[in-house]
Design a protein around this motif. Structure first.
Motif, PDB file in Angstrom:
ATOM      1  N   ASP B 251      30.455 -43.309 -23.633  1.00 61.56           N
ATOM      2  CA  ASP B 251      30.248 -43.425 -22.193  1.00 61.56           C
ATOM      3  C   ASP B 251      28.778 -43.178 -21.864  1.00 61.56           C
ATOM      4  O   ASP B 251      28.289 -42.060 -21.994  1.00 61.56           O
ATOM      5  N   PRO B 252      28.052 -44.229 -21.443  1.00 60.24           N
ATOM      6  CA  PRO B 252      26.623 -44.053 -21.183  1.00 60.24           C
ATOM      7  C   PRO B 252      26.345 -43.093 -20.030  1.00 60.24           C
ATOM      8  O   PRO B 252      25.299 -42.449 -19.999  1.00 60.24           O
ATOM      9  N   VAL B 253      27.277 -42.992 -19.104  1.00 60.96           N
ATOM     10  CA  VAL B 253      27.026 -42.116 -17.967  1.00 60.96           C
ATOM     11  C   VAL B 253      27.174 -40.644 -18.374  1.00 60.96           C
ATOM     12  O   VAL B 253      26.537 -39.765 -17.808  1.00 60.96           O
ATOM     13  N   GLN B 256      23.908 -39.300 -19.056  1.00 64.06           N
ATOM     14  CA  GLN B 256      23.144 -38.929 -17.863  1.00 64.06           C
ATOM     15  C   GLN B 256      23.586 -37.574 -17.325  1.00 64.06           C
ATOM     16  O   GLN B 256      22.766 -36.770 -16.895  1.00 64.06           O
ATOM     17  N   PHE B 316      23.480 -41.014  -8.062  1.00 62.14           N
ATOM     18  CA  PHE B 316      24.241 -41.515  -6.917  1.00 62.14           C
ATOM     19  C   PHE B 316      24.616 -42.994  -7.070  1.00 62.14           C
ATOM     20  O   PHE B 316      25.653 -43.428  -6.604  1.00 62.14           O
ATOM     21  N   VAL B 317      23.736 -43.781  -7.685  1.00 58.09           N
ATOM     22  CA  VAL B 317      24.063 -45.201  -7.824  1.00 58.09           C
ATOM     23  C   VAL B 317      24.360 -45.567  -9.274  1.00 58.09           C
ATOM     24  O   VAL B 317      24.359 -46.719  -9.643  1.00 58.09           O
ATOM     25  N   ALA B 318      24.631 -44.558 -10.085  1.00 62.82           N
ATOM     26  CA  ALA B 318      24.850 -44.831 -11.513  1.00 62.82           C
ATOM     27  C   ALA B 318      26.308 -45.083 -11.819  1.00 62.82           C
ATOM     28  O   ALA B 318      26.683 -45.255 -12.962  1.00 62.82           O
ATOM     29  N   GLY B 319      27.149 -45.090 -10.792  1.00 65.18           N
ATOM     30  CA  GLY B 319      28.557 -45.324 -11.034  1.00 65.18           C
ATOM     31  C   GLY B 319      29.371 -44.042 -10.978  1.00 65.18           C
ATOM     32  O   GLY B 319      30.506 -44.006 -11.414  1.00 65.18           O
ATOM     33  N   GLU B 320      28.772 -42.958 -10.447  1.00 65.31           N
ATOM     34  CA  GLU B 320      29.555 -41.728 -10.327  1.00 65.31           C
ATOM     35  C   GLU B 320      30.430 -41.866  -9.077  1.00 65.31           C
ATOM     36  O   GLU B 320      30.138 -42.649  -8.181  1.00 65.31           O
ATOM     37  N   SER B 321      31.544 -41.124  -9.041  1.00 62.75           N
ATOM     38  CA  SER B 321      32.470 -41.285  -7.917  1.00 62.75           C
ATOM     39  C   SER B 321      31.804 -40.865  -6.613  1.00 62.75           C
ATOM     40  O   SER B 321      30.959 -39.972  -6.595  1.00 62.75           O
ATOM     41  N   ILE B 322      32.170 -41.516  -5.522  1.00 57.30           N
ATOM     42  CA  ILE B 322      31.484 -41.197  -4.273  1.00 57.30           C
ATOM     43  C   ILE B 322      31.826 -39.791  -3.803  1.00 57.30           C
ATOM     44  O   ILE B 322      31.066 -39.181  -3.070  1.00 57.30           O
ATOM     45  N   TYR B 323      32.939 -39.259  -4.261  1.00 57.12           N
ATOM     46  CA  TYR B 323      33.294 -37.895  -3.848  1.00 57.12           C
ATOM     47  C   TYR B 323      32.431 -36.894  -4.600  1.00 57.12           C
ATOM     48  O   TYR B 323      31.941 -35.913  -4.031  1.00 57.12           O
ATOM     49  N   ALA B 325      29.508 -37.577  -5.669  1.00 51.39           N
ATOM     50  CA  ALA B 325      28.186 -37.756  -5.070  1.00 51.39           C
ATOM     51  C   ALA B 325      28.062 -36.909  -3.806  1.00 51.39           C
ATOM     52  O   ALA B 325      27.031 -36.282  -3.557  1.00 51.39           O
ATOM     53  N   THR B 326      29.130 -36.873  -3.005  1.00 51.25           N
ATOM     54  CA  THR B 326      29.103 -36.112  -1.767  1.00 51.25           C
ATOM     55  C   THR B 326      28.830 -34.636  -2.042  1.00 51.25           C
ATOM     56  O   THR B 326      28.006 -33.996  -1.380  1.00 51.25           O
ATOM     57  N   VAL B 388      20.179 -44.433  -1.948  1.00 47.55           N
ATOM     58  CA  VAL B 388      20.557 -45.726  -2.531  1.00 47.55           C
ATOM     59  C   VAL B 388      19.356 -46.664  -2.500  1.00 47.55           C
ATOM     60  O   VAL B 388      19.077 -47.375  -3.461  1.00 47.55           O
TER      61      VAL B 388
END
Ligand SMILES: [Cu+2]
Ligand SMILES: [Cu+2]
Lengths: 349, 557
Positions: B251-253, B256, B316-323, B325-326, B388
């Protein structure tokens, strides 16, 4: 239309205004606080400069209330920013129900774009003004990032999964398309243009282009040629032989053998095709072979478009018909072929 | 602070002062330096190493700025350019910004400020310097053989699968270097806990010590994570195990997440010590207790703790869940508050102070300005919808340079100018040093302010060529960088010059309080002639004894 020395970027999407407003308001807040601090420092410097070498400062403490004020006021301002910013962020990942899905696949060092009607472009994206467009992103190699400054949107394209973001262009023109995530030698040349057109011009452009098959129709063909049909479509007897029916699956919950229930979204279908044993549907044997290495990213997104277009059993697939010669390009109704049955899920996938 | 030390009579004549036994003339010869266990000498060794790496990193920066003078990529090949910004980042972050203040100023000052003879583990301290250089040599080896082109962030799968440059050698260099940082952090923690002078309670500690302590905790908790992460990259690259590479089932993320779990707190490793220096400078040049001492002290701890909970704001824009991110967004806003509070407290400290404008104070004031701007733009990039747009653009580049260069380097230079008389017993030229401070401030703003605008216009970072409409701002930025370069060269010259030709500084040229000023300058090897006994807080200027020594003050200009 680009000035040679711009100080503020073009705004060409419905989202841009919000970002600009955040920027301007927060810049004003920043200027205020910077000026306040700088002003105080300059004043104190002048007022309390050392007069003789033996002078020392007073041992005054500030009042607790002041201490509280300068903690609470910044906190309140930050939280207000947070709420505002978060709302605009959530919007970006909740495309409206009428959004049309385009696919952009990044690879070193180009963007391969496919329109729902089947048109393909490289490093150029034509879109009509006023249409909500969901960009579905994938990558064939490393991480790239799909960035249109004039729309104020950006989303990474991550290998091995789908991500997405949506926009609605608001002003015709030619804008930059950048790759924002460093991706190797030619990263800075992985750039292109977004051409925003009036809807009529867009239709003309579509009609003038090479009449490829729509995403769904190409997917239907693949469904046939890769022999998905042999397992996923009822034979003459009407009984499914070896695999579950895919009609109505997309967007609905699926029960897995391990007891979990997942929503069948883009990433789920992707995984079902590339790594079928990862999530096995309850009641079925894991006999589906992997198609890893046999389908390209583009074909994969066509297959998924096709699976998504399958209505409940009995109804005809919306676009092409798997197996039967696919429908012709539906150039004059761009959204008909691909309107998702359900609005996109809230979270970026 | 009060000491019962019966120091030799204070003298200001150059001859006698310098012949007094001190750590510099205690022994001569290369061996006496390379095998020393004196924290002060190790600090000097670090000063030399760190300055060397700073020069190398600056050279890369200069070349980057030269390439960006024109929109076309005309000076270097893109491969070369990519190596340049990667090596700039690697060298500056791991070999300069992280060790600079702790290893140079921290090593020199921690024992002096707490009234100890040395750090708790002098041999470990020397070892840390060797380990640092070993890591540095690995990295330099990689540079000389062609460098790395992954960016200092080493994102997978690019670093593990697509880059065929010296990723493993560089990663190993950073891995090794991590141990030197951990050694230093451990040493500080134990020293601050165990070796404080009698009467020196926690709330009598100088704020520099609080900041160093908080930094050390981050170092010890965070550095192992980057070490493991880089090790996993090497493992994946060597054995083709699927950890981060999606083609192998990884998993590349995840990379990160692991990378930023360390590298965000690393930002605080860089800035907290600078904040500590800032508090010392403001107190000394306003001759006043820092307003809200406890608040400032605990703010350091709060930053250290919260700093571990915000890493996801890089994704934030790397594909993490928006929750997710919040949550990362709101926590990032929270971490801004203790920083803001510190700025207000420093400013308020000037109120009713007795402010003098010696060179270190100019850096201190510059720090407040740049750090404030860096912090405010930090809140901007923590704002989801806004980030973003500006993520991975020059806006972010400008933001973190305001914090790391505007903050850390201003703090470092300010600290060096403040404690230089303590370190060397010498004064540097007043006019030249003030000019340098001004050049650094002006050059810095000219370099990085245009980058905010560039970023908002949409220029992505790590671009070797760019659309022509971005040129004017890039030219401004390059012009600023040249001024900045001169601003950095000047101190190098006059510090070296002052060691031989500088006027003798006397023991306490600023008339400052603090245990480090209660001993001679430069201090003797054992720091104090008798163990100091502390009876009050760190910045008590309103006392009789203090008044008497003010007359010693030497004005630079
Ligand atoms: Cu790229
Ligand atoms: Cu961070």
């Amino acid at each position: 239309m680009r000035s040679s020395f711009p100080l503020f970027p073009d705004s060409a999407s419905t989202h841009a205004g919000t970002v600009d407003a955040i920027f301007i308001i927060w810049s004003l807040v920043s200027i205020f606080f910077t000026a306040l601090i700088a002003g105080l420092i300059v004043y104190f410097m002048a007022r309390y400069r050392r007069r003789h070498s033996e002078e020392v400062g007073a041992n005054e403490e500030v009042s607790v209330w002041l201490e509280i004020a300068w903690s609470v006021i910044p906190l309140a301002i930050c939280l207000a920013m947070f709420v505002w910013g978060t709302r605009s962020f959530f919007d970006l990942y909740r495309p409206p129900a009428d959004a049309v899905e385009y696919t952009a696949i990044g690879r070193q060092w180009m963007w391969k774009i496919q329109h729902p009607e089947g048109q393909r472009e490289i490093d150029t994206l034509h879109v009509p003004v006023g249409q909500s467009i969901k960009m579905k992103l994938a990558s064939e190699d490393v991480i790239h990032s799909f960035y249109i400054p004039a729309f104020r949107i950006k989303q990474d394209a991550v290998p091995g999964r789908y991500t997405s973001i949506w926009f609605r262009a608001s002003k015709p023109g030619v804008y930059h398309l950048f790759c924002a995530e460093y991706c190797g030698a030619e990263h800075s040349r992985m750039i292109g243009s977004v051409i925003v057109m009036e809807p009529r011009d867009y239709q003309n452009w579509l009609a003038g282009g090479s009449a490829g098959k729509s995403m769904v129709a190409s997917g239907g063909d693949l469904f046939q040629s890769l022999a998905c049909v042999t397992c996923h479509r009822a034979g003459a007897t009407g009984r499914l032989a070896r695999g579950p029916a895919l009609e109505g699956v997309f967007g609905s919950p699926v029960k897995l053998v391990d007891g979990r229930t997942v929503i069948a979204d883009d990433n789920y279908v992707r995984e079902s095709i590339l790594n079928p044993t990862a999530k096995v549907v309850a009641g079925w044997d894991p006999v589906m072979p992997t198609f890893q290495g046999q389908v390209t990213e583009e074909q994969l997104s066509q297959l998924i478009a096709y699976v998504r277009s399958l209505g409940p059993i009995g109804s005809a697939p919306a676009g092409g018909t798997g197996g039967t010669p696919a429908g012709t390009t539906t150039a004059d109704s761009p959204s008909a072929a691909t309107t998702p049955q359900t609005a996109g899920p809230g979270a970026p996938q | 602070m009060n000491t019962t030390a019966a120091a030799p009579p204070v003298t200001t004549t150059a001859e006698t002062a310098f012949r007094r036994p001190n750590y510099l003339n205690a022994a001569y010869g290369v061996r006496s330096w390379l095998l020393t266990r004196d924290h002060k000498r190790i600090a000097i060794l670090y000063l030399i190493s760190v300055t060397t790496f700073f020069a190398i990193g600056s050279l890369f920066a200069l070349l980057i700025r030269l390439e960006l003078l024109t929109p076309e990529g005309d000076l270097f090949q893109p491969d070369t350019y990519n190596r340049l910004f990667t090596m700039h980042g690697v060298v500056m972050v791991f070999f300069f910004l992280i060790p600079a203040i702790p290893a140079v100023l921290g090593n020199f000052l921690v024992p002096l400020m707490i009234g100890a003879k040395d750090l708790a583990f002098p041999k470990l301290n020397l070892a840390s310097w060797y380990v640092y250089n070993l890591g540095g040599i690995f990295t330099l080896w990689a540079i000389i053989h062609g460098g790395v082109d992954t960016g200092w962030t080493f994102y997978t799968p690019f670093s593990t699968h697509y880059s065929n440059t010296y990723v493993i050698a560089t990663a190993l260099g950073i891995f090794i270097n991590g141990f030197s940082t951990i050694f230093t952090g451990l040493n500080f923690i134990v020293t601050i806990h165990r070796m404080r002078a009698p009467g020196l309670t926690w709330f009598r500690l100088p704020l520099f010590i609080w900041a160093t302590y908080a930094t050390s905790v981050i170092i010890v908790l965070g550095t192992p994570v980057i070490a493991i992460t880089l090790l996993l990259v090497a493992v994946e690259k060597t054995f083709h195990l699927g950890i981060f590479d999606p083609a192998l089932g990884g998993d590349p993320v995840l990379f990160q997440h692991m990378f930023w779990f360390y590298s965000h707190p690393a930002v605080y490793i860089m800035i907290l010590p600078a904040m500590g220096v800032e508090s010392e400078l403001i107190a000394a040049f306003a001759r006043k207790r820092i307003v809200g001492y406890k608040v400032v002290a605990f703010a350091s701890i709060a930053i250290a703790v919260l700093g571990f909970l915000v890493w996801g704001h890089h994704m934030f824009v790397a594909g993490e869940s928006i929750y997710a991110a919040t949550i990362f967004s709101v926590l990032s806003m929270l971490v801004a508050i203790p920083s803001a509070v510190k700025v207000f407290n420093w400013t308020a400290t000037l109120y009713q102070g007795s402010i003098s404008f010696q060179t270190p104070m100019l850096y201190a004031l510059g720090f407040i300005g740049l750090f404030t701007l860096g912090g405010l733009t930090g809140v901007m990039v923590a704002t989801l919808g806004f980030d973003v747009h500006v993520h991975d653009t020059y806006f972010v580049v400008a933001h973190f340079h305001y914090i790391m260069v505007g903050g850390t380097i201003m703090g470092y230079l300010g600290g060096l100018h403040y404690w230089w008389p303590k370190i060397s017993g010498k004064l540097y030229p007043a006019f030249l040093s003030k000019l340098a401070a001004l050049l650094v401030f002006v050059g810095f703003n000219l370099t990085f302010f245009p980058q905010f605008i560039l970023g908002y216009l949409g220029m992505p970072r790590r671009y070797w060529s760019y659309p022509p409409e971005f040129q004017v701002l890039n030219v401004l930025s390059t012009a600023g960088a040249s001024i900045l370069g001169v601003g950095y060269l000047l101190p190098l010259c006059y510090f070296i010059w002052s060691m031989r030709y500088g006027k003798d500084s006397g023991d306490n040229p600023w008339g400052a309080v603090g245990l480090e000023w209660d001993t001679t300058s430069p201090p003797p090897t054992e720091n104090f002639y008798t163990t100091p006994v502390v009876t009050h807080g760190p910045y008590e200027y309103n006392r009789e004894e203090v008044h008497n020594r003010m007359s010693q003050e030497v004005t630079l200009g």
